[in-house]
Design a protein around this motif. Sequence first.
Motif, PDB file in Angstrom:
ATOM      1  N   SER A   1     -33.986  21.260 -22.541  1.00 57.32           N
ATOM      2  CA  SER A   1     -35.208  21.618 -22.000  1.00 57.32           C
ATOM      3  C   SER A   1     -35.866  22.882 -22.344  1.00 57.32           C
ATOM      4  CB  SER A   1     -35.090  21.837 -20.197  1.00 57.32           C
ATOM      5  OG  SER A   1     -36.008  22.106 -19.686  1.00 57.32           O
ATOM      6  N   LYS A   2     -35.195  24.015 -22.768  1.00 55.90           N
ATOM      7  CA  LYS A   2     -35.739  25.114 -23.130  1.00 55.90           C
ATOM      8  C   LYS A   2     -36.434  24.767 -24.587  1.00 55.90           C
ATOM      9  CE  LYS A   2     -34.908  29.956 -24.126  1.00 55.90           C
ATOM     10  NZ  LYS A   2     -33.550  31.158 -24.149  1.00 55.90           N
ATOM     11  N   LYS A   3     -35.743  24.050 -25.409  1.00 52.99           N
ATOM     12  CA  LYS A   3     -36.148  24.019 -26.737  1.00 52.99           C
ATOM     13  C   LYS A   3     -37.620  23.131 -26.487  1.00 52.99           C
ATOM     14  CE  LYS A   3     -31.860  23.315 -29.301  1.00 52.99           C
ATOM     15  NZ  LYS A   3     -31.095  22.301 -29.832  1.00 52.99           N
ATOM     16  N   VAL A   4     -37.529  22.093 -25.911  1.00 61.25           N
ATOM     17  CA  VAL A   4     -38.933  21.460 -25.513  1.00 61.25           C
ATOM     18  C   VAL A   4     -40.210  22.542 -25.120  1.00 61.25           C
ATOM     19  CG1 VAL A   4     -40.240  19.629 -24.447  1.00 61.25           C
ATOM     20  CG2 VAL A   4     -37.853  19.319 -25.105  1.00 61.25           C
ATOM     21  N   LEU A   5     -39.742  23.232 -24.192  1.00 58.74           N
ATOM     22  CA  LEU A   5     -40.837  24.226 -23.641  1.00 58.74           C
ATOM     23  C   LEU A   5     -41.218  25.205 -24.656  1.00 58.74           C
ATOM     24  CD1 LEU A   5     -39.449  25.329 -19.948  1.00 58.74           C
ATOM     25  CD2 LEU A   5     -41.441  23.900 -20.592  1.00 58.74           C
TER      26      LEU A   5
ATOM     27  N   GLU B   1     -39.198  12.424 -28.595  1.00 57.61           N
ATOM     28  CA  GLU B   1     -38.484  12.690 -30.044  1.00 57.61           C
ATOM     29  C   GLU B   1     -39.652  12.377 -30.990  1.00 57.61           C
ATOM     30  OE1 GLU B   1     -35.685   9.575 -29.830  1.00 57.61           O
ATOM     31  OE2 GLU B   1     -34.221  10.815 -28.536  1.00 57.61           O
ATOM     32  N   GLN B   2     -40.510  11.586 -30.850  1.00 55.54           N
ATOM     33  CA  GLN B   2     -41.511  11.301 -31.931  1.00 55.54           C
ATOM     34  C   GLN B   2     -42.282  12.483 -32.173  1.00 55.54           C
ATOM     35  OE1 GLN B   2     -43.083   7.576 -30.513  1.00 55.54           O
ATOM     36  NE2 GLN B   2     -41.649   6.154 -31.880  1.00 55.54           N
ATOM     37  N   LEU B   3     -42.746  12.978 -30.968  1.00 55.12           N
ATOM     38  CA  LEU B   3     -43.557  14.262 -30.990  1.00 55.12           C
ATOM     39  C   LEU B   3     -42.961  15.390 -31.691  1.00 55.12           C
ATOM     40  CD1 LEU B   3     -45.351  14.235 -27.661  1.00 55.12           C
ATOM     41  CD2 LEU B   3     -46.613  13.846 -29.888  1.00 55.12           C
ATOM     42  N   SER B   4     -41.520  15.475 -31.605  1.00 54.43           N
ATOM     43  CA  SER B   4     -40.591  16.565 -31.901  1.00 54.43           C
ATOM     44  C   SER B   4     -40.661  16.498 -33.164  1.00 54.43           C
ATOM     45  CB  SER B   4     -39.334  16.432 -31.189  1.00 54.43           C
ATOM     46  OG  SER B   4     -39.432  16.792 -29.822  1.00 54.43           O
ATOM     47  N   GLN B   5     -40.436  15.130 -33.887  1.00 51.03           N
ATOM     48  CA  GLN B   5     -40.427  14.952 -35.425  1.00 51.03           C
ATOM     49  C   GLN B   5     -41.558  15.458 -36.149  1.00 51.03           C
ATOM     50  OE1 GLN B   5     -39.561  10.833 -35.819  1.00 51.03           O
ATOM     51  NE2 GLN B   5     -37.348  11.481 -34.568  1.00 51.03           N
TER      52      GLN B   5
ATOM     53  N   TYR C   1     -43.310  17.170 -18.920  1.00 49.53           N
ATOM     54  CA  TYR C   1     -42.634  16.535 -18.082  1.00 49.53           C
ATOM     55  C   TYR C   1     -41.161  16.244 -18.625  1.00 49.53           C
ATOM     56  CZ  TYR C   1     -42.065  12.773 -14.706  1.00 49.53           C
ATOM     57  OH  TYR C   1     -41.470  12.066 -13.815  1.00 49.53           O
ATOM     58  N   HIS C   2     -40.854  15.966 -19.838  1.00 49.87           N
ATOM     59  CA  HIS C   2     -39.968  15.691 -20.554  1.00 49.87           C
ATOM     60  C   HIS C   2     -38.915  16.875 -20.316  1.00 49.87           C
ATOM     61  CE1 HIS C   2     -36.705  14.000 -23.108  1.00 49.87           C
ATOM     62  NE2 HIS C   2     -37.015  14.774 -23.952  1.00 49.87           N
ATOM     63  N   SER C   3     -39.280  18.066 -20.390  1.00 50.56           N
ATOM     64  CA  SER C   3     -38.583  19.367 -20.174  1.00 50.56           C
ATOM     65  C   SER C   3     -38.153  19.282 -18.755  1.00 50.56           C
ATOM     66  CB  SER C   3     -39.344  20.594 -20.506  1.00 50.56           C
ATOM     67  OG  SER C   3     -38.844  21.783 -20.368  1.00 50.56           O
ATOM     68  N   LYS C   4     -38.855  18.973 -17.932  1.00 53.41           N
ATOM     69  CA  LYS C   4     -38.525  19.136 -16.426  1.00 53.41           C
ATOM     70  C   LYS C   4     -37.426  18.043 -16.160  1.00 53.41           C
ATOM     71  CE  LYS C   4     -39.966  18.844 -11.597  1.00 53.41           C
ATOM     72  NZ  LYS C   4     -38.835  19.952 -11.464  1.00 53.41           N
ATOM     73  N   LYS C   5     -37.682  16.961 -16.764  1.00 48.56           N
ATOM     74  CA  LYS C   5     -36.664  15.727 -16.323  1.00 48.56           C
ATOM     75  C   LYS C   5     -35.241  16.092 -17.049  1.00 48.56           C
ATOM     76  CE  LYS C   5     -37.560  11.987 -15.173  1.00 48.56           C
ATOM     77  NZ  LYS C   5     -37.526  11.565 -13.484  1.00 48.56           N
ATOM     78  N   LEU C   6     -35.210  17.063 -18.214  1.00 45.71           N
ATOM     79  CA  LEU C   6     -33.946  17.481 -18.874  1.00 45.71           C
ATOM     80  C   LEU C   6     -33.237  18.414 -17.929  1.00 45.71           C
ATOM     81  CD1 LEU C   6     -35.102  17.802 -22.592  1.00 45.71           C
ATOM     82  CD2 LEU C   6     -33.479  16.207 -21.831  1.00 45.71           C
ATOM     83  N   ASP C   7     -34.169  19.403 -17.502  1.00 47.77           N
ATOM     84  CA  ASP C   7     -33.791  20.612 -16.531  1.00 47.77           C
ATOM     85  C   ASP C   7     -33.220  20.001 -15.269  1.00 47.77           C
ATOM     86  OD1 ASP C   7     -34.008  23.706 -16.376  1.00 47.77           O
ATOM     87  OD2 ASP C   7     -34.885  22.737 -14.065  1.00 47.77           O
ATOM     88  N   ASP C   8     -33.793  18.873 -14.695  1.00 47.14           N
ATOM     89  CA  ASP C   8     -33.594  18.336 -13.479  1.00 47.14           C
ATOM     90  C   ASP C   8     -32.097  17.793 -13.765  1.00 47.14           C
ATOM     91  OD1 ASP C   8     -35.679  19.080 -11.877  1.00 47.14           O
ATOM     92  OD2 ASP C   8     -36.639  17.255 -12.323  1.00 47.14           O
ATOM     93  N   ALA C   9     -31.711  17.221 -14.869  1.00 47.89           N
ATOM     94  CA  ALA C   9     -30.501  16.572 -15.314  1.00 47.89           C
ATOM     95  C   ALA C   9     -29.451  17.597 -15.890  1.00 47.89           C
ATOM     96  CB  ALA C   9     -30.648  15.636 -16.276  1.00 47.89           C
TER      97      ALA C   9
END
Length: 811
Positions: free
Chosen positions: A299-303, A255-259, A285-293
């Motif tokens: 997940s796509k936004k992060v990628l 979240e901090q990086l996204s900001q 890694y965060h994207s993968k965790k979102l995808d797994d969930a």
Amino acid sequence: MVKLFRLSSSLLGRHFFSTGELSSSFIRTTEYLNYPCSSAFAGRFHTHKVLAMAETTSSSSSSHSHTNRLSAEHSPYLLQHAHNPVNWYPWGEEAFAEARRRDVPIFLSIGYSTCHWCHVMEVESFEDEEVAKLLNDSFVSMKVDREERPDVDKVYMTFVQALYGGGGWPLSVFLSPDLKPLMGGTYFPPDDKYGRPGFKTILRKVKDAWFSKRDMLVKSGAFAIEQLSEALSASASSKKLPDELPQNALRLCAEQLSQSYDSQYGGFGSSPKFPRPVEIQLMLYHSKKLDDAGNYSESKKVLQMVFLTLQCMARGGIHDHIGGGFHRYSVDERWHVPHFEKMLYDQGQLVNVYLDAFSITNDVFYSSLSRDILDYLRRDMIGPEGEIFSAEDADSAEHEGDKKKKEGAFYTWTSQEIDDILGEHSTLFKDCYYVKPLGNCDLSRMSDPHDEFKGKNVLIELTDTSALARKYGLPLEKYLDILGECRQKLFDVRSIRPRPHLDDKVIVSWNGLAISSLARASKILMGEAEGTKYNFPVAGCDPKEYMTAAEKAASFIRRHLYNEQARRLEHSFRNGPSKAPGFLDDYAFLISGLLDLYEVGGRIHWLVWATELQNKQDELFLDREGGGYFNTPGEDPSVLLRVKEDHDGAEPSGNSVSVINLIRLASMMTGSKSEYYRQNAEHLLAVFESRLKDMAMAVPLMCCAAAMISVPSHKQIVLVGHKSSLEFDNMLAAAHASYDPNRTVIHIDPTDDEEMEIWEGNNSNIALMARNNFAADKVVALVCQNFTCSPPVTDPTSLKALLLKKHSSVV
């Protein structure tokens, strides 16, 4: 000074870190000398004033007016100063004793051989006879190569950062004869300017303060070290993180990086922009965790953030389009005009994140960038025995025989030069790379504020190549072929220009990062579509060649920088091992590289060596009571601080890499060995609980590590069969084809007695699996998780499909 150190104590808990070679310079001493001299440089110094550096090899004193003790050293940086009129000493007892004998303070200057601002300060101050006299009369002067002695650099950089909130190189610090820091800063201009004191003024003031207020200075220096020592060697109150913290830290960091994400030009934060691969790793890694969930849209936004960043970096001037590889950072927000030095630690990490992007997308754009960097390393940065060198300088002469050096001279082009070299294809090439007759460093006010590159062009791609191919009425493949031929021609011309200085020092930790990327590329790039074409500077080699390069680099370290009897590493090599022992980063980064080397198909002895090194790392650096690893063995009394480093910056921290190493080792072993690794990893993370909770963005790789250890069961891929076959290579490539940081690959040949004995001693389950599933004419793969294994598969396609299945137990 009381006021000064009250300020410092409020800063110590913040773990300040350097964000660049030069962020600002500060000096504050007593009430008598109490004007902060800070200057944040928005652009570059006028580099046309910088004269040629001293040769990096020692020459006879008869050809120089001055020769000092540095002429006997091996470090390229120290040798660059061997003929200054300053009476330099290397770090060591001779200098300490001389300061005590004369009862004078020490002036310590720390830098490295490819540091632009270090060159500037040398020419302006250290080659100046008046400055030299001030230093020689009233100080003992010492030079330290920060790459050769990161332990010494860490002590005094931490002091400057904690006290003043900024730091960088050259680092300039005044010490008492017992090595306590008194005051310091970074680059100082020689003379007073703009109301700020110059270096000569500072030297005179420090000399006066030493005689008039010595007691206050010495007491304050000792107090600062005590405070820093306490703040930077934290212990854990428990041996495990709270259950919810790992996932919260990963999410908070993302979240901090996204900001701070730049949606127009990619990257996180504003100019200057550094390619921090640890941030990319966190977001992937965060994207993968979102995808797994099942949170596919997020997940796509992060990628998309990751991919735009990697694309903009690759198309920007920070990428060397002609010779491959990446420069250290961009001075502007568009990744256009770089600081032109090239560092090995960047290359290795960037290859890995481009490989990860290829694993996720199967887009040859990313695999080609991985090859681009690795082919640059193989062509320009690897020595005759496979050793990988440290860096290339930003500065070089514009013409052979010039005594002056200029930043970027090797890499920039005039429009006329390109016309003369490329002829009929000149317009097409210039259109692609935004080449202009008056120079192209005009995209940002930050790019060239002092008009240093007037009339020069730093190549950058601003237009989509498909659109340009259509503009010229060419099939895309033909258009790309022409661009490749043009780059080859420019490369050939560039090759006869005076080259930037090469720092041919071999650093174990940085080689570990490169070994990892070379090894992983050897299997991941086997996933490229058959018939994929490449254009210069990509060589288009068989991926196996990268494995060969990785093994040669590891073998060089084992031969030259590893004491087999003591099982200890040395830190660096140039004309022999340096005087410095291996530090935490050397062990941690090399272990990581060796684990990758084994997992992609390397021999079992790489894994055995990794476990031996981990045992020695624990012996030398582990705080068994408080948890975590110190950065030094603590055996050198001249190094005043043992720090537990956590910041993941341009390089990851040794502690972050160590957690991941321990998790990987725990997933390979069983019983008490596995439990030992896991407990050490958990205890380490507990040391940095508040950091993960409050400042997650400063420790992105540690956030990944914390999330990894919270996964209930890691995936094991076990390959069984004869290894000297194409079938085995194809199965290994399938095992590594998809992006999955929570995967461990183990390969075993049951007919190899040595391998079977090793696995019997470390994980008898693997040995049993190998015996029960061996087929003389096949390679058998099993995927194990949650104490169960899949039915065996014997072809790469089936293995890939099996690995892409979701496992509900993995959150």
